[in-house]
Design a protein around this motif. Structure first.
Motif, PDB file in Angstrom:
ATOM      1  N   LEU A  89       0.868  -1.179   0.000  1.00 29.02           N
ATOM      2  CA  LEU A  89       0.000   0.000   0.000  1.00 29.02           C
ATOM      3  C   LEU A  89       0.900   1.223   0.000  1.00 29.02           C
ATOM      4  N   CYS A  90       0.754   2.086  -1.003  1.00 27.54           N
ATOM      5  CA  CYS A  90       1.658   3.224  -1.181  1.00 27.54           C
ATOM      6  C   CYS A  90       0.881   4.530  -1.020  1.00 27.54           C
ATOM      7  N   PHE A  91       1.492   5.484  -0.313  1.00 25.25           N
ATOM      8  CA  PHE A  91       0.882   6.781  -0.071  1.00 25.25           C
ATOM      9  C   PHE A  91       1.929   7.874  -0.240  1.00 25.25           C
ATOM     10  N   VAL A 106      -2.487   9.698  -8.122  1.00 22.44           N
ATOM     11  CA  VAL A 106      -2.645  10.011  -6.693  1.00 22.44           C
ATOM     12  C   VAL A 106      -4.015  10.618  -6.479  1.00 22.44           C
ATOM     13  N   ASP A 107      -4.731  10.140  -5.437  1.00 25.04           N
ATOM     14  CA  ASP A 107      -6.017  10.748  -5.125  1.00 25.04           C
ATOM     15  C   ASP A 107      -5.832  11.845  -4.083  1.00 25.04           C
ATOM     16  N   LYS A 111      -3.304   8.466  -1.713  1.00 28.03           N
ATOM     17  CA  LYS A 111      -3.221   7.063  -2.120  1.00 28.03           C
ATOM     18  C   LYS A 111      -2.677   6.968  -3.542  1.00 28.03           C
ATOM     19  N   VAL A 112      -1.709   6.101  -3.751  1.00 28.57           N
ATOM     20  CA  VAL A 112      -1.043   5.961  -5.047  1.00 28.57           C
ATOM     21  C   VAL A 112      -1.718   4.846  -5.845  1.00 28.57           C
ATOM     22  N   TYR A 113      -2.074   5.168  -7.086  1.00 29.65           N
ATOM     23  CA  TYR A 113      -2.637   4.185  -8.017  1.00 29.65           C
ATOM     24  C   TYR A 113      -1.670   4.022  -9.179  1.00 29.65           C
ATOM     25  N   LEU A 114      -1.209   2.813  -9.394  1.00 24.35           N
ATOM     26  CA  LEU A 114      -0.289   2.526 -10.496  1.00 24.35           C
ATOM     27  C   LEU A 114      -0.716   1.230 -11.188  1.00 24.35           C
ATOM     28  N   MET A 161      -9.595   6.127   0.246  1.00 23.13           N
ATOM     29  CA  MET A 161     -10.503   5.452  -0.679  1.00 23.13           C
ATOM     30  C   MET A 161     -10.083   4.008  -0.850  1.00 23.13           C
ATOM     31  N   PRO A 162     -11.025   3.105  -1.131  1.00 25.00           N
ATOM     32  CA  PRO A 162     -10.655   1.694  -1.311  1.00 25.00           C
ATOM     33  C   PRO A 162      -9.802   1.500  -2.545  1.00 25.00           C
TER      34      PRO A 162
END
Length: 397
Positions: A89-91, A106-107, A111-114, A161-162
């Motif tokens: 889990l990356c932030f 990034v939200d 939270k990081v989305y890749l 966020m999930p």
């Protein structure tokens, strides 16, 4: 903040509850040897359902190149106790003077989305993950310098966020989530200028002029009347409306970008599920076809079994059959061929048993040679006769 010593024994003590302790330990040490600004510590991770678990937290800065200059982006990476079976889990963890820039990576909560995280498997590595984060942040920086007159709310501002695939996330309403501590600086200024080179000890962000993303704009306050020099209710109302409109516009933009990122993740998941459904349907169709073939073969075998049982019963009811009477030829030539074949077979057996008698010393050698010569001569004559009969009957010779 805890200092990091590359003590494998100490790290293994932290990872005693991890499923793949040795592998995780080696990965963390190799990663920290490359990115020396990262530190590790065990902290309580709070899940959405309120459960808690001690997880390893890698926290520090990553060097990111943006427009020719390097900046240190503060991040924290949580390793699940099933690593590498589940993705970390990356932030992004900005300091109090920075704001998160929402993007497809990034939200609004950091939270990081890749794609690399979405496609994570047991062969994925932490080093590759960090490289993907650096490349993504170099394309779209996740933070920007905030004007000094803007007050930043405590981080994070709301619950995380999930993530796709049902990964757990920390809850800010639960105690135990680690607080964000600013990273040390080497000067009185909180951040270097935008064009300053990367400094491992300094803070990594561009200042407000220029900046990877425009700094947050302060809301316009009431201005005095140009004619009367006083602030009227209309001025205050217009100022408040403008501030609320600007804030709502920014919030809507952030929510839209965040929803787009989540929607893309859901679409990828939908495609994967549809592909899996198609494969399962093909397998099910093939199994049904094979089952139908097996049922058909079983019916054929049952019918053949009944026929064999009926034939056995008929044979059991019949009287004994004389072999000589059972075989009847249709022509004298065939009868001559059959008799010659039968006699030749008996001669073959007689020669064999003569050899056995000699071996057991029942007869002497002279008797054996005399009898075998006679039998062999007769056998040769019968074979010549069978050959002529086959030629006469136009049978294969």
């Amino acid at each position: 903040m805890n200092k990091v010593y590359h003590d494998e024994g100490m790290l293994k003590q932290y990872l005693t509850k991890y499923k793949h302790r040795d592998y995780t330990c080696r990965e963390v040490i190799r990663l920290m040897e490359v990115y020396r600004s990262l530190t590790y510590r065990m902290e309580v991770f709070v899940f959405n359902n309120g459960s808690r678990k001690d997880l390893l937290n890698l926290e520090g800065t990553l060097p990111v190149k943006y427009k020719g200059a390097y900046y240190n982006i503060p991040v924290c990476i949580w390793l699940m106790d099933t690593h590498p079976e589940n993705a970390p889990l990356c932030f992004v963890k900005p300091t109090s003077d920075m704001s998160i820039k929402v993007s497809k990576y990034v939200d609004s909560n950091g939270k990081v989305y890749l794609p690399f995280l979405h496609e994570w498997n047991q062969s994925s590595t932490m080093h590759k993950l960090v490289e993907c984060m650096i490349n993504a942040f170099g394309e779209l920086p996740p933070v920007y310098s905030k004007p000094r007159n803007e007050v930043r709310p405590p981080y994070p501002v709301n619950s995380f966020m999930p993530q796709p695939a049902g990964y757990p996330y920390p809850q800010v309403s639960q105690p135990g989530y680690p607080t964000v501590t600013p990273y040390p600086t080497t000067s009185n200024l909180p951040y270097p200028s935008f064009g300053s080179p990367y400094n491992a000890n300094g803070t990594p962000y561009p200042s407000a002029t220029p900046t990877p993303y425009p700094p947050a704009t302060a809301y316009p306050g009431p201005t005095p009347d140009m004619t009367g020099g006083t602030i009227t209710e209309e001025h205050i109302k217009a100022s408040l409306l403008s501030a609320v409109e600007d804030k709502l516009r920014r919030r809507l933009k952030e929510q839209s970008q965040q929803s787009q990122a989540e929607l893309e993740t859901l679409r990828r998941t939908e495609r994967e599920l549809n592909e899996g459904k198609t494969r399962l349907e093909d397998i099910l169709t093939r199994l049904q076809r094979e089952r139908a073939d097996l049922d058909k073969n079983v019916l054929v075998l049952q019918e053949k079994e009944k026929e064999l049982e009926a034939a056995v019963e008929r044979l059991g009811e019949q009287e004994g059959v004389d072999v000589d009477e059972a075989v009847v030829t249709t022509a004298p030539l065939y009868s001559q061929l059959l008799n010659a074949f039968a006699e030749e077979a008996t001669l073959e057996d007689a020669i064999y048993y003569m050899g056995e008698a000699l071996r057991k010393e029942v007869i002497d050698l002279d008797t054996f040679l005399k009898q075998v010569r006679t039998l062999a001569r007769r056998q040769f004559t019968l074979r010549a006769l069978m050959h002529k009969c086959r030629q006469k009957a136009q049978l294969a010779c």
